[in-house]
Design a protein around this motif. Sequence first.
Motif, mmCIF file in Angstrom:
data_model
loop_
_atom_site.group_PDB
_atom_site.id
_atom_site.type_symbol
_atom_site.label_atom_id
_atom_site.label_comp_id
_atom_site.label_asym_id
_atom_site.label_seq_id
_atom_site.Cartn_x
_atom_site.Cartn_y
_atom_site.Cartn_z
ATOM 1 N N ALA A 304 0.735 -1.352 0.032
ATOM 2 C CA ALA A 304 -0.045 -0.009 -0.002
ATOM 3 C C ALA A 304 0.851 1.168 0.174
ATOM 4 O O ALA A 304 0.562 2.264 -0.636
ATOM 5 N N ILE A 305 2.045 1.150 0.702
ATOM 6 C CA ILE A 305 2.829 2.390 0.857
ATOM 7 C C ILE A 305 3.438 2.505 -0.609
ATOM 8 O O ILE A 305 3.585 3.839 -1.063
ATOM 9 N N LEU A 306 4.016 1.396 -1.187
ATOM 10 C CA LEU A 306 4.520 1.519 -2.433
ATOM 11 C C LEU A 306 3.558 2.154 -3.497
ATOM 12 O O LEU A 306 3.930 2.955 -4.384
ATOM 13 N N THR A 312 2.853 1.523 -9.814
ATOM 14 C CA THR A 312 1.336 1.017 -10.585
ATOM 15 C C THR A 312 1.345 -0.594 -10.029
ATOM 16 O O THR A 312 2.073 -1.152 -9.487
ATOM 17 N N PRO A 313 -0.010 -1.050 -10.304
ATOM 18 C CA PRO A 313 -0.187 -2.310 -9.957
ATOM 19 C C PRO A 313 0.439 -3.307 -10.884
ATOM 20 O O PRO A 313 0.756 -4.401 -10.275
ATOM 21 N N TRP A 401 -1.175 -11.269 -9.100
ATOM 22 C CA TRP A 401 -2.351 -10.444 -9.379
ATOM 23 C C TRP A 401 -2.953 -9.988 -8.248
ATOM 24 O O TRP A 401 -3.683 -8.925 -7.885
ATOM 25 N N GLN A 402 -3.057 -11.252 -7.146
ATOM 26 C CA GLN A 402 -3.693 -10.465 -5.929
ATOM 27 C C GLN A 402 -3.034 -9.331 -5.226
ATOM 28 O O GLN A 402 -3.582 -8.417 -4.370
ATOM 29 N N ALA A 403 -1.686 -9.410 -5.284
ATOM 30 C CA ALA A 403 -0.827 -8.332 -4.881
ATOM 31 C C ALA A 403 -1.077 -7.084 -5.309
ATOM 32 O O ALA A 403 -1.182 -5.884 -4.835
#
Length: 415
Positions: A304-306, A312-313, A401-403
């Motif tokens: 979340a911090i990144l 980007t995702p 993908w979950q990350a």
Amino acid sequence: MFKPLIVFIGLRYTRARRRTRFISFITLTSVLGIALGVTALITVLSVMNGFEAELRERILGMTAHASITGLNGELHDWRALEGPLRQEPRVLGWAPYIEAQAMLNSERRVSGTMVRGVLPDYEPRVSEVAKRLVEGSLEDLKAGQFGILLGSELADYLGVSLGDKVTVITPQVTATPAGILPRLKRFTVVGIFRVGMFEYDRNLALIQLDDAAKLFRMDDAVSGLRLKLDDVFYARQVARELGPKLPDQYLVTDWTQAHTNFFKAIQTEKRVMFIILLLIVAVAAFNIVSTLVMVVTDKRADIAILRTQGMTPRNVMGIFIVLGTVIGLAGTLLGGVGGVLLACNVETVVPAIERLFGIRFLSADVYYISELPSKLLWSDVYKITGVAFLLSILATLYPAWQAARVKPAEELRYE
């Protein structure tokens, strides 16, 4: 975003902190699982390649790479074919033969067998029977003396040894005033050979060609010519090219027609073993899924911090793909090196294990091949390691993908 940052973060996650030692332990087991699976797969396929090569050498050491026969089962004036055969660069040698089924009778037992008439001067050109003799010599087969060479298993079954007599009974019959009687002739055992294949050691006897012609009433004919080629894998091609060069009454066959089912069975067994052992690699590779899922769960706040800092995702996915790829690459390389080393030293390692534990994996009393042969093919190594690495990469996609789906607002709400 600068791409090496993704690699840097992914590699950093492979190192354990005190609170993530369990995740690192799971990572280590994933690496070792892939390594063991790849090692086992390379070793087993190498041993099966060794068995196939050993069997092919033994079978083709006794049978013809190609044969020339007549359409009616007889070949007249075989010496007339020597000229055309000399012009074939892939034909190394040829030898005439007479082959027929017969019964062998000793004082103790009777056994059916294949009797093959050969010329001692020509036979070494096409077979290794002279090298496989444990007693006697091929030159002891002399015309008119009715000597016979027996396979070791056949000699043991009949209970005969060098110098003993056996009676050969042929399917042909002789009309006498007493009725129809089978043709038979007494032969002297002048040699015993051991090939290591039941098909030959138990079911083959060799006699001199002229004696076979008299015994089976072949007159001046033979059953055919056996050919030896410089490369057995060109047998089919040579047979196709040689056929049109010979008269119509001749038929050219090759060893793939006689033993095709046997070697196809070996190839099928290799494919099945590859699939079965590949499941071990697949299970180890998909352990990466659980490892990465736990890493993602542990690093949700970091992700979340990144994301809040502009990542980007797709970059987040790249981090965990790098992490899983490193795990898969480490296991694949470790397994590849271990498999190559073990496959190259099977013939040394197995006897050492047998001596250490006092066991015998392949007893000489039961198996004809009592030592584990190994033949490493680099094409197998490349295929196995490539598939293992590909499975490892595929295993990273779902956790990555979950990350990438982590929402910074939700994860940092209570921070």
